[in-house]
Enzyme design. Structure first.
Site, PDB file in Angstrom:
ATOM      1  CE1 TYR A  79      -2.030   7.056   5.486  1.00 42.17           C
ATOM      2  CE2 TYR A  79       0.123   5.989   5.511  1.00 42.17           C
ATOM      3  CZ  TYR A  79      -1.230   5.961   5.215  1.00 42.17           C
ATOM      4  OH  TYR A  79      -1.774   4.834   4.637  1.00 42.17           O
ATOM      5  NE  ARG A  80      -0.265  15.975  11.290  1.00 44.54           N
ATOM      6  CZ  ARG A  80      -1.464  16.287  11.757  1.00 44.54           C
ATOM      7  NH1 ARG A  80      -2.417  16.689  10.951  1.00 44.54           N
ATOM      8  NH2 ARG A  80      -1.708  16.197  13.058  1.00 44.54           N
ATOM      9  CG  ASP A 128      -4.644  19.038   8.846  1.00 41.58           C
ATOM     10  OD1 ASP A 128      -4.455  18.759   7.652  1.00 41.58           O
ATOM     11  OD2 ASP A 128      -4.486  18.219   9.769  1.00 41.58           O
ATOM     12  CD  GLU A 145      -2.349   2.397  -2.950  1.00 44.86           C
ATOM     13  OE1 GLU A 145      -3.357   2.502  -2.223  1.00 44.86           O
ATOM     14  OE2 GLU A 145      -1.533   1.448  -2.837  1.00 44.86           O
ATOM     15  CD1 TRP A 163      -1.369   5.108  11.661  1.00 43.37           C
ATOM     16  CD2 TRP A 163       0.132   4.647  10.053  1.00 43.37           C
ATOM     17  NE1 TRP A 163      -0.471   4.219  12.194  1.00 43.37           N
ATOM     18  CE2 TRP A 163       0.454   3.904  11.231  1.00 43.37           C
ATOM     19  CE3 TRP A 163       0.922   4.496   8.922  1.00 43.37           C
ATOM     20  CZ2 TRP A 163       1.548   3.042  11.286  1.00 43.37           C
ATOM     21  CZ3 TRP A 163       2.006   3.645   8.990  1.00 43.37           C
ATOM     22  CH2 TRP A 163       2.317   2.932  10.153  1.00 43.37           C
ATOM     23  CG  ASN A 193      -1.765   1.305   1.248  1.00 44.89           C
ATOM     24  OD1 ASN A 193      -1.483   2.255   1.984  1.00 44.89           O
ATOM     25  ND2 ASN A 193      -2.791   1.349   0.421  1.00 44.89           N
TER      26      ASN A 193
END
Length: 480
Positions: A172-173, A282, A232, A186, A168
């Site tokens: 995610y920051r 954000d 992906e 996550w 996968n």
């Protein structure tokens, strides 16, 4: 067009006048954000900061910050080209004779060309740091004044299911704690978090690779709302019409895009205590609050000799991520229509920051169909987080906010047409009473049938006759 590297994409942006080189020395603490934010708000170009105070590595921002650049990143002139390709794939009829089966072979065989291709090396292996790998050489940004620290904001995080081996890619920051550890932000519904739970159940360390840069189709693919078991990297191969070349990591059992700018290899230890991460300015336009997340430990860093550090800035819209989301809205619409064939179009407006607003037009054929669609969308992947869904008739252009608001005000009786439900909401929704759990509303703004409790006659829209419009069109230049 398949880009060999992020460098090649930068060259293409510059060739078509979509890149601005910033040669003035700027600081990665807040200053790059302020410059990028002003450019984003004025629909400006991608920015390459060549003189970053204290660092020898340039920083690229706003590379995806317009629909034109989104198309360029995917190697097409217009996003609709990708939409058409997906429509052609999903509308393939099942052949019922030998000739039709033979005709289908070329279309089926192209999927084999999307499978990632294993190679022996790539740009990301030009420099290998196994002994004492540290993040300090990267110009990682602190974006906003109240952020908890510096954050990697455009990382492609690679994990795999320990039971099935399915790979996968997610985004995610990652808050930098020190030169060897970061947070791994996550959310519970993300695939990376699901893999984390599986490793926790097995009592094993979780290998994680973080890739920065490379072909921009890979970066986009990491953000795409694909089903859990769809690779992906294969999706990126479909977008770029060429397989992604992959190489093995040095210290963990994962494979990575060979032409990444920088790769961080490491692990997350499920038995380790979670650590405070945040706040972070954000994409909602607000600071997401502190919370506890797993810790990523770096075991090796590899990179090309002259890397570019890619970053994105999120905040009050419009920002770069809004255009990535709009591309997703267009690209995945054919798949949504496959499930809900009555849907004509969907608009997730930029002001709705992905999960607050969805305007949907449908071909309405029976009573209650608008409510059926809104409930169906709440059960479909990440659309489950949508706080407000408004359903309109097929003749409403949901991309036109002026028309949407006009119809919304005129076509509803709130008591009859509002549907409230409880369920999962985006973890970043600060207005929800509980983290990740709250209420949502669906609005039926379609014309009402008698069976829906409308006993009067629905009025016609005001429209000029075609004959008069045609005549005035012919004399318009004389008038003005």
């Amino acid at each position: 067009m398949a880009y060999k590297s992020l460098h090649e994409f930068i060259e293409e942006l510059e060739r078509v006048g979509e890149l601005k080189r910033i040669r003035t020395k700027v600081n990665p603490i807040l200053e790059i954000t302020e410059i990028t934010d002003r450019v984003c708000k004025n629909q400006g170009p991608a920015l390459l900061f060549e003189q970053v105070d204290g660092y020898s590595i340039p920083v690229l921002t706003n590379a995806f910050g317009s629909m034109k650049r989104m198309a360029l990143s995917l190697g097409v002139e217009n996003i609709n080209q990708v939409v058409t390709e997906i429509e052609n794939l999903i509308t393939t009829e099942i052949p019922d004779n030998l000739i039709d089966k033979l005709k289908l072979i070329p279309k089926v065989s192209q999927f084999a060309s999307f499978i990632p291709k294993k190679v022996s090396s790539g740009f990301c292996k030009e420099v290998i740091k196994k002994d004492n790998p540290e993040l300090d050489f990267l110009p990682i940004l602190k974006c906003w004044p109240e952020d908890g620290g510096r954050f990697l904001t455009l990382p492609v995080v690679i994990t795999k299911n320990p039971k099935t081996g399915v790979r996968n890619l997610g985004m995610y920051r990652m808050q930098v704690y020190d030169s060897k550890t970061t947070g791994m932000h996550w959310h519970p519904h993300k695939v990376g978090a699901k893999h984390f739970q599986l490793y926790k159940e097995l009592g094993e360390k979780m290998p994680v690779a973080v890739c920065l840069g490379g072909d921009p189709t890979i970066t986009y693919a990491a953000t795409a709302p694909l089903p859990d078991d769809i690779d992906e990297l294969m999706f990126a191969g479909f977008l770029r019409k060429k397989p992604v070349e992959i190489v093995s990591c040095e210290t963990i059992n994962l494979q990575i895009p060979a032409n990444s700018e920088v790769v961080l290899e490491g692990y997350v230890e499920p038995a380790e205590d979670l650590r405070i991460e945040g706040p972070f300015g954000d994409h909602t336009g607000y600071y997401s609050l502190q919370d506890k997340y797993p810790v990523f430990h770096i075991t090796c860093i590899t990179h090309r000799k002259n890397p570019v550090y890619p970053a994105t800035i999120v905040g009050k819209p419009p920002m770069e991520d809004c255009f990535m989301a709009k591309a997703t809205e267009r690209i995945f619409l054919p798949l949504i229509k496959l499930i809900f064939p009555e849907i004509i179009d969907i608009n997730l407006p930029i002001e709705g920051v992905f999960h607050n607003l969805a305007f949907v037009s449908i071909k309405k054929n029976y009573p209650g169909q608008a409510k059926k669609v809104m409930h169906g969308l709440w059960g479909l992947g990440q659309l489950m987080f949508t706080k407000i869904i408004a359903i309109f008739d097929e003749d409403v252009d949901v991309q036109n906010l002026q028309e949407v608001i006009w119809r919304l005000g005129n076509n509803i009786d709130p008591e009859r047409d509002f549907v409230f439900v409880q369920g999962p909401v985006d973890i970043l929704d600060h207005a929800a009473p509980y983290p990740g759990l709250g209420s949502k509303v669906g609005i039926d703004a379609t014309r009402k049938f008698k069976e829906e409790g409308f006993v009067r006659e629905w009025p016609n829209d005001i429209k000029m006759s075609k004959e008069v419009k045609k005549k005035i069109d012919s004399i318009w230049q004389e008038l003005f």
